[in-house]
Design a protein around this motif. Structure first.
Motif, PDB file in Angstrom:
ATOM      1  N   PHE A  96     -21.859  -7.269 -59.329  1.00  0.00           N
ATOM      2  CA  PHE A  96     -21.158  -7.579 -61.366  1.00  0.00           C
ATOM      3  C   PHE A  96     -21.714  -8.087 -62.208  1.00  0.00           C
ATOM      4  N   ASN A  97     -21.644  -9.198 -61.648  1.00  0.00           N
ATOM      5  CA  ASN A  97     -22.047 -10.384 -62.683  1.00  0.00           C
ATOM      6  C   ASN A  97     -22.444 -10.181 -63.306  1.00  0.00           C
ATOM      7  N   GLU A  98     -24.468  -9.572 -62.532  1.00  0.00           N
ATOM      8  CA  GLU A  98     -25.447  -9.222 -63.282  1.00  0.00           C
ATOM      9  C   GLU A  98     -25.570  -8.039 -64.330  1.00  0.00           C
ATOM     10  N   LEU A  99     -24.294  -7.182 -63.691  1.00  0.00           N
ATOM     11  CA  LEU A  99     -24.111  -5.665 -64.642  1.00  0.00           C
ATOM     12  C   LEU A  99     -23.253  -6.260 -66.096  1.00  0.00           C
ATOM     13  N   ILE A 100     -22.221  -7.123 -65.528  1.00  0.00           N
ATOM     14  CA  ILE A 100     -21.494  -7.804 -66.952  1.00  0.00           C
ATOM     15  C   ILE A 100     -22.455  -8.094 -68.213  1.00  0.00           C
ATOM     16  N   ALA A 101     -23.761  -9.105 -67.329  1.00  0.00           N
ATOM     17  CA  ALA A 101     -24.470  -9.341 -68.167  1.00  0.00           C
ATOM     18  C   ALA A 101     -25.382  -9.088 -68.797  1.00  0.00           C
ATOM     19  N   ILE A 102     -25.740  -7.697 -68.719  1.00  0.00           N
ATOM     20  CA  ILE A 102     -27.060  -6.901 -69.390  1.00  0.00           C
ATOM     21  C   ILE A 102     -26.505  -6.684 -70.537  1.00  0.00           C
ATOM     22  N   GLU A 103     -27.460  -5.899 -71.412  1.00  0.00           N
ATOM     23  CA  GLU A 103     -27.180  -6.236 -73.112  1.00  0.00           C
ATOM     24  C   GLU A 103     -28.429  -5.226 -73.733  1.00  0.00           C
ATOM     25  N   THR A 104     -29.841  -5.057 -73.062  1.00  0.00           N
ATOM     26  CA  THR A 104     -29.835  -3.200 -73.832  1.00  0.00           C
ATOM     27  C   THR A 104     -30.571  -2.608 -72.545  1.00  0.00           C
ATOM     28  N   GLU A 105     -31.222  -1.778 -72.636  1.00  0.00           N
ATOM     29  CA  GLU A 105     -31.465  -0.567 -72.174  1.00  0.00           C
ATOM     30  C   GLU A 105     -32.151  -0.771 -71.640  1.00  0.00           C
ATOM     31  N   ALA A 106     -33.763  -1.666 -71.884  1.00  0.00           N
ATOM     32  CA  ALA A 106     -34.534  -2.402 -71.745  1.00  0.00           C
ATOM     33  C   ALA A 106     -33.899  -3.001 -69.983  1.00  0.00           C
ATOM     34  N   GLU A 107     -33.086  -3.971 -69.905  1.00  0.00           N
ATOM     35  CA  GLU A 107     -32.461  -5.015 -69.163  1.00  0.00           C
ATOM     36  C   GLU A 107     -31.886  -3.937 -68.110  1.00  0.00           C
ATOM     37  N   GLY A 108     -31.197  -3.594 -68.445  1.00  0.00           N
ATOM     38  CA  GLY A 108     -30.236  -2.124 -67.264  1.00  0.00           C
ATOM     39  C   GLY A 108     -31.209  -1.859 -66.326  1.00  0.00           C
ATOM     40  N   LYS A 109     -32.182  -1.159 -66.972  1.00  0.00           N
ATOM     41  CA  LYS A 109     -33.725  -0.330 -66.194  1.00  0.00           C
ATOM     42  C   LYS A 109     -34.062  -1.237 -65.007  1.00  0.00           C
ATOM     43  N   LEU A 110     -34.417  -2.257 -65.922  1.00  0.00           N
ATOM     44  CA  LEU A 110     -35.006  -2.956 -65.605  1.00  0.00           C
ATOM     45  C   LEU A 110     -34.595  -3.649 -64.116  1.00  0.00           C
ATOM     46  N   PHE A 111     -32.782  -3.786 -63.936  1.00  0.00           N
ATOM     47  CA  PHE A 111     -31.674  -3.844 -63.103  1.00  0.00           C
ATOM     48  C   PHE A 111     -31.548  -2.976 -61.701  1.00  0.00           C
ATOM     49  N   PHE A 112     -32.220  -2.282 -62.254  1.00  0.00           N
ATOM     50  CA  PHE A 112     -31.285  -0.574 -61.607  1.00  0.00           C
ATOM     51  C   PHE A 112     -32.492  -0.376 -60.714  1.00  0.00           C
ATOM     52  N   SER A 113     -33.292  -1.310 -61.316  1.00  0.00           N
ATOM     53  CA  SER A 113     -35.571  -0.967 -60.758  1.00  0.00           C
ATOM     54  C   SER A 113     -35.615  -1.486 -59.569  1.00  0.00           C
ATOM     55  N   GLY A 114     -35.220  -2.712 -59.711  1.00  0.00           N
ATOM     56  CA  GLY A 114     -34.733  -3.392 -58.143  1.00  0.00           C
ATOM     57  C   GLY A 114     -34.517  -2.493 -57.077  1.00  0.00           C
ATOM     58  N   PHE A 115     -33.400  -2.210 -56.905  1.00  0.00           N
ATOM     59  CA  PHE A 115     -32.485  -0.961 -56.065  1.00  0.00           C
ATOM     60  C   PHE A 115     -33.981   0.156 -55.627  1.00  0.00           C
ATOM     61  N   ALA A 116     -34.341   0.422 -56.398  1.00  0.00           N
ATOM     62  CA  ALA A 116     -35.831   1.528 -56.078  1.00  0.00           C
ATOM     63  C   ALA A 116     -36.732   1.255 -55.793  1.00  0.00           C
ATOM     64  N   LYS A 117     -37.195   0.059 -56.605  1.00  0.00           N
ATOM     65  CA  LYS A 117     -38.342  -0.244 -55.127  1.00  0.00           C
ATOM     66  C   LYS A 117     -37.944  -0.684 -54.187  1.00  0.00           C
ATOM     67  N   VAL A 118     -36.619  -1.347 -53.474  1.00  0.00           N
ATOM     68  CA  VAL A 118     -36.732  -1.767 -53.138  1.00  0.00           C
ATOM     69  C   VAL A 118     -36.577  -0.425 -51.490  1.00  0.00           C
ATOM     70  N   ILE A 119     -36.240   1.118 -52.416  1.00  0.00           N
ATOM     71  CA  ILE A 119     -35.982   1.733 -51.458  1.00  0.00           C
ATOM     72  C   ILE A 119     -37.466   2.588 -51.090  1.00  0.00           C
ATOM     73  N   ASN A 120     -39.016   2.318 -51.881  1.00  0.00           N
ATOM     74  CA  ASN A 120     -39.892   2.550 -51.990  1.00  0.00           C
ATOM     75  C   ASN A 120     -40.558   1.704 -50.632  1.00  0.00           C
ATOM     76  N   ALA A 121     -40.372   0.769 -50.852  1.00  0.00           N
ATOM     77  CA  ALA A 121     -40.965   0.121 -50.282  1.00  0.00           C
ATOM     78  C   ALA A 121     -40.492   0.531 -48.973  1.00  0.00           C
ATOM     79  N   MET A 122     -39.389   0.456 -48.442  1.00  0.00           N
ATOM     80  CA  MET A 122     -38.511   1.240 -47.433  1.00  0.00           C
ATOM     81  C   MET A 122     -39.587   2.373 -46.864  1.00  0.00           C
ATOM     82  N   ARG A 123     -39.110   3.258 -47.816  1.00  0.00           N
ATOM     83  CA  ARG A 123     -39.702   4.505 -47.394  1.00  0.00           C
ATOM     84  C   ARG A 123     -41.585   4.867 -47.720  1.00  0.00           C
ATOM     85  N   LYS A 124     -42.219   3.713 -48.373  1.00  0.00           N
ATOM     86  CA  LYS A 124     -43.905   3.781 -47.855  1.00  0.00           C
ATOM     87  C   LYS A 124     -44.257   2.648 -46.684  1.00  0.00           C
ATOM     88  N   CYS A 125     -43.075   1.542 -46.096  1.00  0.00           N
ATOM     89  CA  CYS A 125     -43.847   0.879 -45.448  1.00  0.00           C
ATOM     90  C   CYS A 125     -43.815   1.894 -43.986  1.00  0.00           C
TER      91      CYS A 125
END
Length: 252
Positions: free
Chosen positions: A67-96
């Motif tokens: 939540f602290n990191e979510l609060i600190a997000i100030e642009t759409e690019a920063e927001g997409k970058l943060f949530f992309s972290g979960f996307a990349k973990v899920i895709n890494a698990m999928r492709k393992c």
């Protein structure tokens, strides 16, 4: 104060990837990036036959986004970058190409549910209740939805999403297919996971790799889909509604 970490140990063919954050195992960007990297390392390590994914502590598996990191997000690019972290973990698990066994010892919220759903097999304790809280803070479980819906179905996912403040108990999660089995305590869970991984080590790795491709058939578009979903969340997190709600959770 204890420091957050992601570690990997490989012992006799079993990779154990552990993550920890004193804040209920919430995952900021730096830990998501490390988690993705360790999963990818295990994927390409010829000495690894099976992967166990677990978190530290005894009553919370993962509280989802930081939540602290979510609060600190100030642009759409920063927001997409943060949530992309979960996307990349899920895709890494999928492709393992190895089976990933998730050990869920406690509560899972939001992204934590997504990680559990992206595992190939989940074992849990009776304390491992689950919640999709995203709508209650003004966003939605967009990134994790494909993994959750694939595991428990669109109807159960929708029920959890609408009832965003409600925890669903571990037996409900087992009935819906998220957990293969539920145990009374962490000791019993540890024994069950160890028994399972010893069995999985004896399987033909080529057969496992081929089976994972079959199990995850029709998900190749997730590389782009989950990033598109990350953009939705990254935009919504900037809304006045979400900023107001998140401010109540800010910690120093």
């Amino acid at each position: 104060m204890e420091q957050p970490f992601v570690t990997q140990t490989v012992i006799e063919g079993v990779s154990t990837i552990s993550f920890y954050n004193p804040s209920h195992n919430a995952l900021p960007s730096v830990l998501l990036s490390k988690l993705e990297a360790e999963i990818n390392t295990a994927s390409t390590n010829p000495n690894v036959s099976v992967v166990v994914l677990q978190s530290g502590g005894d009553r919370t598996f993962c509280a989802g986004a930081s939540f602290n990191e979510l609060i600190a997000i100030e642009t759409e690019a920063e927001g997409k970058l943060f949530f992309s972290g979960f996307a990349k973990v899920i895709n890494a698990m999928r492709k393992c190409p190895k089976f990933i066994i998730c050990k869920v010892q406690g509560k899972a919220v939001g992204g934590g549910v997504g990680i559990a759903a992206a595992a190939d097999y989940c074992l849990a304790t009776k304390y491992a209740s689950i919640k999709l809280s995203e709508l209650s803070i003004g966003i939605g479980p967009f990134v994790i939805e494909p993994a959750v819906s694939r595991k428990i179905g669109v109807i159960a996912m929708s029920e959890m999403t609408i009832n965003a403040t409600q925890f669903y108990d571990a037996n409900w999660a087992k009935q819906k297919g998220l957990y293969a089995d539920v145990f009374d305590n962490q000791e019993a869970l540890n024994v069950a996971v160890e028994t399972l991984v010893q069995q999985l080590k004896t399987y033909n790795p080529e057969a496992v790799k081929a089976m994972k491709m079959v199990m995850w058939e029709n998900t190749g578009h997730w590389d782009s889909l989950l990033l598109e979903r990350a953009k939705i969340s990254g935009t919504l997190v900037l809304s006045n509604f979400t900023k107001s709600v998140l401010s109540k959770y800010k910690t120093t």
